[in-house]
Enzyme design. Sequence first.
Site, PDB file in Angstrom:
ATOM      1  N   CYS A 381       0.876  -1.325  -0.624  1.00 35.85           N
ATOM      2  CA  CYS A 381       0.344   0.180   0.073  1.00 35.85           C
ATOM      3  C   CYS A 381       1.333   1.269  -0.049  1.00 35.85           C
ATOM      4  O   CYS A 381       1.226   1.551  -0.906  1.00 35.85           O
ATOM      5  CB  CYS A 381      -0.696   0.176   1.343  1.00 35.85           C
ATOM      6  SG  CYS A 381      -2.561   0.922   0.799  1.00 35.85           S
ATOM      7  N   HIS A 518      -3.972  -4.798   0.532  1.00 43.46           N
ATOM      8  CA  HIS A 518      -2.977  -5.458   1.907  1.00 43.46           C
ATOM      9  C   HIS A 518      -3.290  -6.718   1.326  1.00 43.46           C
ATOM     10  O   HIS A 518      -4.309  -7.402   2.549  1.00 43.46           O
ATOM     11  CB  HIS A 518      -3.554  -4.685   3.631  1.00 43.46           C
ATOM     12  CG  HIS A 518      -3.103  -3.395   3.189  1.00 43.46           C
ATOM     13  ND1 HIS A 518      -2.398  -2.875   3.948  1.00 43.46           N
ATOM     14  CD2 HIS A 518      -4.123  -2.142   2.964  1.00 43.46           C
ATOM     15  CE1 HIS A 518      -2.393  -1.898   4.423  1.00 43.46           C
ATOM     16  NE2 HIS A 518      -3.487  -1.568   3.468  1.00 43.46           N
ATOM     17  N   GLU A 520      -1.966  -9.169   3.864  1.00 38.17           N
ATOM     18  CA  GLU A 520      -1.222  -9.587   4.863  1.00 38.17           C
ATOM     19  C   GLU A 520      -2.578  -9.966   5.307  1.00 38.17           C
ATOM     20  O   GLU A 520      -2.852 -11.274   6.200  1.00 38.17           O
ATOM     21  CB  GLU A 520      -0.803  -8.651   5.810  1.00 38.17           C
ATOM     22  CG  GLU A 520      -1.253  -7.378   6.441  1.00 38.17           C
ATOM     23  CD  GLU A 520      -1.064  -6.235   5.340  1.00 38.17           C
ATOM     24  OE1 GLU A 520      -0.371  -6.403   4.214  1.00 38.17           O
ATOM     25  OE2 GLU A 520      -1.332  -5.640   5.453  1.00 38.17           O
TER      26      GLU A 520
END
Length: 546
Positions: A381, A518, A520
């Site tokens: 990001c 993102h 994650e």
Amino acid sequence: MKTKFIFITGGVLSSLGKGLAAASIGALLQTRGLKVTIQKLDPYINVDPGTMNPFQHGEVYVTEDGAETDLDLGHYERFLGIHMSQSSNYTSGKIYETVINKERRGDYLGGTVQVIPHITDEIKRCVLSVAKDDEDVALIEIGGTVGDIEGLPFLEAIRQLKNDLGKENVLYIHLTLVPYMRAAGELKTKPTQHSVKELRSIGIQPDIILCRSEVPLPADLRDKIALFCDVDRDAVFSAVDVKSIYEVPMEFYREGVDQKIAILLKLPAKNAELDSWKELNRRINNPKGRCRIGIVGKYVDLKEAYKSLHEALIHGAVFNEVSVELEYVNSEEITPKNVEKRLKNLDGILVPGGFGSRGIEGKITSIKYARENKVPFFGICLGMQCAVIEYARNVLGLDKANSQEFDEFTPDPVIYLMTEWYDFRTKKVEKRDGASNKGGTMRLGSYPCKIVKETKAMEAYGESKIEERHRHRYEFNKKYAEALHKAGLVLSGTSPDEELVEMVELPGHPWFLGCQFHPEFKSNPMRPHPLFREFIRAATLQAKGR
Ligand code: GLN
């Protein structure tokens, strides 16, 4: 409704790992063949955690449908492998907002609106709405600690639910701390007794007590807690500190927590099937190599701010059967002068997401170092945005290139605020308020992305159509796409209409990739995210080459 409800409260102090305990119980019940859902109720007044400072509250976890939620929902997804949504997290603020809006509309026909029954009814509606799909079990975690003033309406609501649903369908689990007094060499049960007393004064009698402690509870202490707190002797469990959070489900299994829950709730549960958890822990405990990753960011003093990121890196390491050492580097301290000294011991550099201009130049300097010295780099990001700025400045020669977030009047806004774009989720043209820098205008939640062939992105994902979660306002400025491309930056992922750039990378570098989303949030210990898997693979090779 056949769903049985388990309510998890916490006592004595916060940070005992209630979210992890809830997630682990959920995972354990899943291994017994049960369908499980899970929800978090947060007593604070913020309508959602979206506006909360990560320094104070930790990470904002984003769901597929774009809800900005509490970081415990990340644990839930990682442990249970199910998707959380808007209805997985309610705060006092959100509950009150609904009730006050109803009041303004005149729904209460002029009646006096009160905590009981109006707020408690709304809480109950939210709790019951979580069991949509015929789940066997719904786990509801109540944030905060018993005794907090703002938690009272939630406790009252879950107390009432026992009568509403029938006592055979409801179970209360209380997590407390049993401190170890080193000087006396003793474990102390008094805080637990007080906490349960507090809970009982509100009308909730716990069925199970989980005792967080440094060392396992001996039998006589379990008996004592059972006696004073009026629970079954075999319903007092020790939750000892473990090395890895992924040991918790197995630890609870060894203690027999799932067995007791199944008996008390009369669940149609088969024996627990723990093979995948055992295999995961075997890998965690037997690494064949190692690598060292530097996270160059701003929230380095509060690790909770990078919770999902931390876990995703561990998942990547587990897949590669290596151990990963994480070093948090404060980007504000990085300068062109000290960058080499600060980063030369690292096998991989990761620049995570973030907001605001603090520490930006240090991030850009670190990315230049990673690019020029061929150190594996992963930009997420804001990290991707900084990588684009770095390339525009140092390779294209646009030395004032910047994001409009940091320099509103930059002559070269390579990252800019798009005011109009086609939203693939809502399927309409969305407008962003160019003047506002707060709330409401973020691209949030899951969006499709198209991957270009023969790129590192393609190598990682192995497919051309993917979906990833977003949380940002600014975008790659397509006006600069051609120039950057000609200068060697590969735009390896875009929105389906190619209007938004979602991934960039560098060929001829061991691994240099930035993504606007993102990743994650979607990583799971059983299914590590492809980008983290590949980043750790590259970093491990880098470590071997030393
Ligand atoms: N601040 C940047 C933006 O709003 C990046 C946000 C992020 O990293 N999540 O676009």
